[in-house]
Every structure is written in structure tokens, then in C-alpha cells.
Design a protein around this motif. Structure first.
Motif, mmCIF file in Angstrom:
data_model
loop_
_atom_site.group_PDB
_atom_site.id
_atom_site.type_symbol
_atom_site.label_atom_id
_atom_site.label_comp_id
_atom_site.label_asym_id
_atom_site.label_seq_id
_atom_site.Cartn_x
_atom_site.Cartn_y
_atom_site.Cartn_z
ATOM 1 N N LEU A 186 6.068 -1.947 0.533
ATOM 2 C CA LEU A 186 5.186 -2.843 1.258
ATOM 3 C C LEU A 186 3.877 -2.149 1.602
ATOM 4 O O LEU A 186 3.873 -1.065 2.197
ATOM 5 C CB LEU A 186 5.860 -3.320 2.545
ATOM 6 N N VAL A 187 2.761 -2.769 1.207
ATOM 7 C CA VAL A 187 1.435 -2.322 1.629
ATOM 8 C C VAL A 187 1.027 -3.226 2.784
ATOM 9 O O VAL A 187 0.834 -4.423 2.617
ATOM 10 C CB VAL A 187 0.421 -2.417 0.474
ATOM 11 N N LEU A 188 0.915 -2.655 3.990
ATOM 12 C CA LEU A 188 0.771 -3.432 5.209
ATOM 13 C C LEU A 188 -0.531 -4.217 5.244
ATOM 14 O O LEU A 188 -1.566 -3.766 4.749
ATOM 15 C CB LEU A 188 0.849 -2.512 6.424
ATOM 16 N N ALA A 189 -0.464 -5.381 5.871
ATOM 17 C CA ALA A 189 -1.646 -6.223 6.033
ATOM 18 C C ALA A 189 -2.630 -5.580 6.993
ATOM 19 O O ALA A 189 -2.259 -4.776 7.857
ATOM 20 C CB ALA A 189 -1.221 -7.600 6.548
ATOM 21 N N GLN A 190 -3.902 -5.929 6.810
ATOM 22 C CA GLN A 190 -4.999 -5.459 7.665
ATOM 23 C C GLN A 190 -5.124 -3.937 7.667
ATOM 24 O O GLN A 190 -5.601 -3.343 8.619
ATOM 25 C CB GLN A 190 -4.822 -5.980 9.101
ATOM 26 N N ARG A 191 -4.668 -3.318 6.610
ATOM 27 C CA ARG A 191 -4.818 -1.874 6.428
ATOM 28 C C ARG A 191 -5.417 -1.621 5.055
ATOM 29 O O ARG A 191 -5.198 -2.363 4.102
ATOM 30 C CB ARG A 191 -3.461 -1.154 6.514
ATOM 31 N N SER A 192 -6.195 -0.528 4.920
ATOM 32 C CA SER A 192 -6.753 -0.112 3.635
ATOM 33 C C SER A 192 -6.223 1.268 3.296
ATOM 34 O O SER A 192 -6.176 2.148 4.157
ATOM 35 C CB SER A 192 -8.289 -0.082 3.694
#
Length: 284
Positions: free
Chosen positions: A2-8
Motif C-alpha cells: 500500500l502506498v498511502l494517500a496524501q503522501r509522496s
């Protein structure tokens, strides 16, 4: 994964290799994955993100793959943003991808592939930024996506069979190639002020190819809309008899505001049925 939301996340070239113990692998991209600038990488790697021999792979999510392409296009590296090799039962869906170093998605030696709901964007001047490239793959479906690049929206290369493309908003973009293309149908397509609505061009040169792509059994059915240029249909074929069985079944393409359009035809064997405008001058 999972690549977390609102993160770069800044991610360099990375390869994931199978086979895997699990029969289903999901990569869920909700945030943004960013490629490093070309100045931070000493050599070209031919890929940015790559999955090899991972069956049952699903790459999805509402996130973004940002290829940082402005710095890569100067170097002319051939790094593919997302490269998928030797995969089966593959799904790529819902992602947004922008400014790829080169091709956005390359699907190679894969089968049972479903690609849908993608948004792919790059300037029309970006070099060789194919949206989706299919090579030596079969049973591929590409649907309901928006693709605008500096090269092909979708390119289909050698060894590919049973590829279905439907519901695509395409442009800017253009194409090229060699070999042969046969048994292809273009059906229910709407054009809105398009530069080149219907084209077969055996003289196109993306590189220094000498031989034309051999064209046969190409069907155009229910094509309509508007052309930005006077020539709405162009069948430009070489004089070697390598452009045969071209079929046009119901076509209506005018200029903006109802202006007249024309069709250009050279060395092509064309049959027409139904209402066809502009008139095709080299009917069989």
C-alpha cells in the motif's frame, strides 16, 4: 503493498521479481510515487518500476505515478515508467501517470491482461512517451482510459494477438512501426476537430525503416465527427501491393461547422458500404 494517500514517495529504479507464493498480489497506490531527476541517476536502466513473472498481479488505486520526465527527456533515456514482463492474469487500473521518462506502461510476454480506467498525460512534444505498449502478449483488453502523450497512445508490437481497445480518449499522439498489421477493426469512433481522423500511412518514418508495414483486412465501421483539416481520410500506400482489403462501412466526417472534407487515396484496395463521406476515390 500500500502506498498511502496524501503522501509522496521518491523512488529510484526498482524491480519486483516472481514467481510469488501467493496467487494474488495487489499493489495499491493511493499516494504519489515520484521518480528521481535524471541528474540523480548515473546510468539509464530501461525501467523505473518493473514486475517480472508475477502472476495474478493487480496494480491499482487513485494515486499518481510521476515520472519527472522533464529532466529525462533531455537525456533520451529509454526508461519505462511501469514495465510488466512475463505476467499472467494481470490488472492495471485507475492510476494516473504523468511525465514518464519514456513509455508509460510496457506489457511484454504477458497474457490475460486487463487495463482500464487510466489517466496518462505528457506534453505533445515529449519524446517516445507511448501511453501503453503491448509486445509479444495476448488476450489484452484496454478500456475506458484517457491517454495524451508525445507518441503513440497505444502501440502494439510484434508477436501480439487478440488485443481489444475500447473507450479510449486519445491525443495528443502519433505512431510508427514495421512488419505487418492485419485483421484490425475500428468501430464506433467519434472525432472532435481531429487533425488526422482516418489514416493508413505506409510512408510514415518514426525511424529509418526502409520497408513499409504490410496492411491487410482493415475495417472501419461507423466513424463520424469533425476534422480540423480539409483531408479527413488518407490511405497512403506503397505501390508494392502491400495494402489490401481495406473496408469502410458507414463514415461521416465533415470539417468544423459543416465544412467540406476530402479523402486522399493512393495504391489502396478499398471497398465501401453504407453512407460514406468524404467519398473514397480508389474503391475496388
Amino acid at each position: 503493498m500500500l502506498v498511502l494517500a496524501q503522501r509522496s514517495f521518491l523512488v529510484g529504479p526498482v524491480s519486483f521479481q516472481g514467481p510469488c507464493a501467493s496467487g494474488r498480489i495487489t499493489v495499491q497506490v493511493q499516494g504519489k510515487i515520484m521518480a528521481p531527476p535524471s541528474t540523480a541517476v548515473s546510468t539509464c536502466s530501461n525501467y523505473w518500476l518493473m514486475f517480472t513473472r508475477v502472476d495474478g498481479l493487480r496494480v491499482t488505486g487513485n494515486g499518481v505515478l510521476d515520472g519527472n520526465g522533464q529532466s529525462w527527456w533531455i537525456r533520451r533515456c529509454s526508461d519505462v515508467a511501469l514495465k510488466l514482463v512475463g505476467c499472467s492474469n494481470l490488472e492495471v487500473s485507475q492510476l494516473s501517470s504523468k511525465d514518464s521518462p519514456q513509455m508509460y506502461i510496457a506489457i511484454i510476454e504477458s497474457s490475460a491482461v486487463n487495463v482500464w480506467g487510466l489517466t496518462i498525460t505528457a506534453p505533445g512534444s515529449s519524446p517516445n512517451t507511448d501511453g501503453i505498449h503491448i509486445e509479444r502478449s495476448q488476450n489484452v483488453q484496454i478500456t475506458n482510459s484517457r491517454i495524451g502523450t508525445g507518441d503513440d497512445c497505444i502501440s502494439i508490437s510484434s508477436g501480439s494477438r487478440f488485443v481489444s481497445v475500447d473507450g479510449i480518449e486519445c491525443g495528443p499522439g502519433h505512431g510508427g512501426g514495421q512488419g505487418y498489421a492485419k485483421s484490425i477493426s475500428f468501430t464506433n469512433i467519434a472525432f472532435d476537430n481531429v487533425d488526422n481522423p482516418v489514416v493508413i500511412d505506409q510512408f510514415y518514418r518514426d525511424r529509418s525503416f526502409e520497408a513499409a508495414v504490410v496492411i491487410s483486412n482493415i475495417t472501419h465501421t461507423n466513424l463520424k465527427g469533425t476534422s480540423s483539416r480539409p483531408t479527413a481520410v488518407a490511405f497512403d500506400c506503397s505501390n508494392g501491393g502491400s495494402c489490401t482489403d481495406i473496408h469502410v462501412n458507414s463514415l461521416m466526417i465533415t470539417g468544423s461547422g459543416g465544412r467540406q472534407t476530402v479523402a486522399r487515396c493512393r495504391n489502396a484496395q478499398v471497398t465501401t458500404t453504407g453512407q460514406v463521406y468524404p467519398e473514397i476515390p480508389c474503391r475496388s
